[in-house]
Each structure stands twice: as C-alpha cells, then as structure tokens.
Design a protein around this motif. Structure first.
Motif, PDB file in Angstrom:
ATOM      1  N   LEU A   6      -3.248   6.665   6.847  1.00  0.00           N
ATOM      2  CA  LEU A   6      -3.698   5.286   6.661  1.00  0.00           C
ATOM      3  C   LEU A   6      -4.586   4.793   7.795  1.00  0.00           C
ATOM      4  O   LEU A   6      -5.489   3.986   7.579  1.00  0.00           O
ATOM      5  N   GLN A  91       7.469  -8.491   3.296  1.00  0.00           N
ATOM      6  CA  GLN A  91       6.921  -8.513   1.934  1.00  0.00           C
ATOM      7  C   GLN A  91       6.514  -9.932   1.557  1.00  0.00           C
ATOM      8  O   GLN A  91       5.460 -10.148   0.953  1.00  0.00           O
ATOM      9  N   TYR A  94       3.349 -10.817   3.296  1.00  0.00           N
ATOM     10  CA  TYR A  94       2.196 -10.214   2.632  1.00  0.00           C
ATOM     11  C   TYR A  94       1.817 -10.993   1.382  1.00  0.00           C
ATOM     12  O   TYR A  94       0.628 -11.276   1.150  1.00  0.00           O
ATOM     13  N   GLU A 110      -4.827  -4.545   1.214  1.00  0.00           N
ATOM     14  CA  GLU A 110      -3.808  -3.755   0.531  1.00  0.00           C
ATOM     15  C   GLU A 110      -2.455  -3.919   1.215  1.00  0.00           C
ATOM     16  O   GLU A 110      -2.369  -4.001   2.441  1.00  0.00           O
ATOM     17  N   LYS A 111      -1.403  -3.936   0.405  1.00  0.00           N
ATOM     18  CA  LYS A 111      -0.056  -4.135   0.940  1.00  0.00           C
ATOM     19  C   LYS A 111       0.322  -3.053   1.939  1.00  0.00           C
ATOM     20  O   LYS A 111       0.936  -3.338   2.976  1.00  0.00           O
ATOM     21  N   ASP A 112      -0.016  -1.805   1.659  1.00  0.00           N
ATOM     22  CA  ASP A 112       0.336  -0.716   2.569  1.00  0.00           C
ATOM     23  C   ASP A 112      -0.317  -0.890   3.933  1.00  0.00           C
ATOM     24  O   ASP A 112       0.291  -0.583   4.960  1.00  0.00           O
ATOM     25  N   GLU A 116       2.488  -1.321   6.601  1.00  0.00           N
ATOM     26  CA  GLU A 116       2.529  -0.118   7.429  1.00  0.00           C
ATOM     27  C   GLU A 116       1.771  -0.308   8.739  1.00  0.00           C
ATOM     28  O   GLU A 116       2.102   0.319   9.747  1.00  0.00           O
ATOM     29  N   LYS A 119       4.246  -1.865  11.035  1.00  0.00           N
ATOM     30  CA  LYS A 119       5.233  -0.875  11.458  1.00  0.00           C
ATOM     31  C   LYS A 119       4.654   0.092  12.489  1.00  0.00           C
ATOM     32  O   LYS A 119       5.324   0.450  13.474  1.00  0.00           O
TER      33      LYS A 119
END
Length: 357
Positions: A6, A91, A94, A110-112, A116, A119
């Motif tokens: 990513l 979440q 987001y 994008e959510k990822d 991420e 994180k």
C-alpha cells in the motif's frame, strides 16, 4: 526506501522523541517522526508515501488557502502495553471523512489507505504514544485542494495527509458555556455536518468574545429561531434532565461525533433512558431552575467527556458546584476510556489493536 503493497515508506534517519516530554506534551504542539502524504492528480489518487514529518512547500496561490476546500478528522491511539496500541472506532472516522469529502467536492480516499495508513504510522512511531494514562497520540488525517490557481471552482489537484501528535488533556477543568443570539455555527443546507475547516474558522470570533466575558466556549443555538441547542464549538452536548439523558438530534447542522454516538450506544446498552431530540435553551434553563437539570457535559474525541459547570443564556445562568465530572458523565468517561485502554471488554467491536514488533 521500503516498498509495501500500500505504501512507499522512507524512515526518518533519527527520531526527535528525546526532545519531547510525553508526560506533559500540551495539545497539538509536538509531532511524531513520520507522516503520510498522497497526491491526487490526473483524475486519481497516486501511490501514498510515508516519510519523515516535515514542512511542505506550497504556492501563495494554493486553492485551499483562498477557498477553504479542506476537510479533516481526529482520532487517537491509546497505549495498552509494550506490544499493543489501541485505536478507537476508526471506521466511524473514515465514514465521516468520506461524507465530508463528498460535501466539499474532494475525491474520496480509499478506506484501506485511511485505516492502514494510520496503523502503519502507529507501528513506525509507537514510541510516541504516551504511557501516562490520560495522554494519547492524537491522529489528524486531512485532505485539501492543491491547485496553484486562484479560482473559485472545484480543484483538480488534492493532497491527503496523516500526521500524529502526542497530547494531554484538552480541558483541565469543568467548562463554562454561553449562548449567543448574534452568531450561528451552521444553517440547514450548509456544511454543519461536515468536518471542514471553514466551520471552525467561522466559530473563532464568537468563541473569542465568549472568553472575554469569562466563558470557555459558545453553546450554539439553531440559526433559524435561535431557540434550539445544537452543539459546543469543540464537542457535542448532553443534558441529564430528571434522570433522562438528552442530546440534540442530528439535523444536518450538527457534527455527528464519534464520542457522541458511543455515549448513545452505551446508554442503550445499559437501558438508560436516552433521547435524541430538539431541545430548547429555555427548557434547559427551566430545568435548571426546577432542580431537574442534574448534569451537563460535552463529548468529543479531544475532550472525551468534559463536565460543564455553567450554562449562561440571556443574562441568566445555571451553575453546578463541581470540580470534576458528575456521576453520569464519569460513568461514560470510565466506560469509554476503559475500552480504549483495553481495561474492559469491548462488546461493540470498537477497538482495532495494532501489534508492535
């Protein structure tokens, strides 16, 4: 440079953490070693990069500086132990940012990348998460227009960033609130439900005036009738009236707070009477006169649960003789923070734990 599926990751050559007192970091003044940056150009978001925190070069003609096409979020990381850092309801953050982006014509991230990215920053900068209870690592994702053009139109280029900052308590004592009949925070059809920079800029002058009069924040009323309570400048508001927890309903003019939603969910879980509805300032003041107003507290990511010691309106005040949270506010504060710090079970699946190698 380390390449991830990513992110492209470039680590800082040396940490600045030795220069920071994590037991007393203030709020929003110190920043961790790394940040995430991602560009939007040619109609799509590019490869995100995590790199050393530092200044960014911009043009004086930057679109966002002139037309405020900008949104942001706020969440926190909580120290559990040497191998675990907890994130709380990212979440929801987001989802709210996605709605804010849509309202402000900013391409959705994008959510990822959002989750991420947070994180990965925590894994890199986990030593910046304060171990002292009550202190946390504040996480600030934001996106803004990046066109080098002075033109009142939707931009074609954008930047998305995530930066992190060790922080202490937002309010050190109970707060004093006052209403205003002259100014409003948001109107129907406006951007009150979006977490956009302009909302906060517009609230600064009334808040400054309130502070000159001895108050900490403005308790905003609706724009149409100046009658119904909406929210505080930095948090949502709750009243305990005759044993019932009451908070203003969301009508497009109030920010849908993550902590607000958590308190409502907890109240329902405990079978505590809770009402989301329109509540007039006159009802609040009358409840105070009738000794039915048992507690008032604010709720937000920065403050968590902030006790209110005074509500002032039209020359009259309701006051509470307190030096901390009342029993209801304290119950919510303890329940939320115990979940955040991993001291209690999480029946709602609110926590995302980041494991540290």
């Amino acid at each position: 440079m380390i390449t991830d599926t990513l992110f492209d990751i470039t680590k800082a050559s040396e940490s600045r953490i030795a220069d920071v007192d994590l037991d007393a970091p203030g709020f929003g003044r110190e920043f961790a070693d790394h940040m995430l940056e991602m560009e939007y150009r040619d109609g799509q978001w590019q490869q995100p990069e995590i790199k050393p925190f530092g200044s960014i070069e911009i043009t004086p003609a930057l679109n966002a500086l002139h037309y405020a096409q900008s949104v942001f979020e706020g969440t926190k990381a909580y120290y559990v132990d040497g191998s675990t850092i907890n994130l709380f309801r990212v979440q929801k953050n987001y989802e709210r940012m996605a709605r804010s982006c849509e309202r402000m014509c900013i391409p959705t991230i994008e959510k990822d990348i959002f989750i991420e990215g947070i994180k990965e920053l925590i894994r890199l900068d986990h030593q910046w998460v304060p171990e002292k209870e009550g202190n946390t690592l504040y996480i600030r994702p934001f996106a803004c227009a990046f066109d080098p053009i002075i033109s009142a139109r939707v931009a074609e280029q954008y930047r998305f960033y995530i930066i992190t900052s060790p922080v202490g308590s937002y309010y050190e004592r109970p707060v004093k609130l006052t209403t205003t009949q002259q100014y409003v925070r948001a109107v129907k059809g406006g951007v009150g439900a979006a977490k956009t920079a302009g909302n906060y800029a517009a609230s600064l002058y009334p808040a400054q005036q309130a502070k000159k009069e001895g108050f900490d924040q403005v308790l905003w009323l609706d724009a149409e009738e100046h009658t119904y309570v909406e929210e505080v400048g930095t948090m949502n508001i709750f009243f305990v009236i005759d044993g019932v927890l009451v908070t203003p309903s969301l009508r497009g003019t109030i920010l849908p707070g993550v902590t607000r939603d958590s308190i409502i969910e907890l109240a329902k879980h405990w079978d505590m009477p809770v009402e989301e509805r329109r509540i007039s300032i006159e009802e609040v003041m009358q409840a105070g006169k009738d000794d039915k107003l048992e507690e008032v507290f604010g709720a937000g990511t920065a403050a968590v649960v902030a006790p209110v010691e005074e509500v002032h309106h039209d020359g009259q005040s309701v006051t509470f003789d307190i030096d901390g949270r009342g029993p209801v506010g304290q119950k919510f504060y303890k329940a939320i923070t115990d979940i955040q710090y991993g001291k209690a079970e999480d029946p709602f699946d609110w926590i995302a734990s980041v494991k540290i190698d």
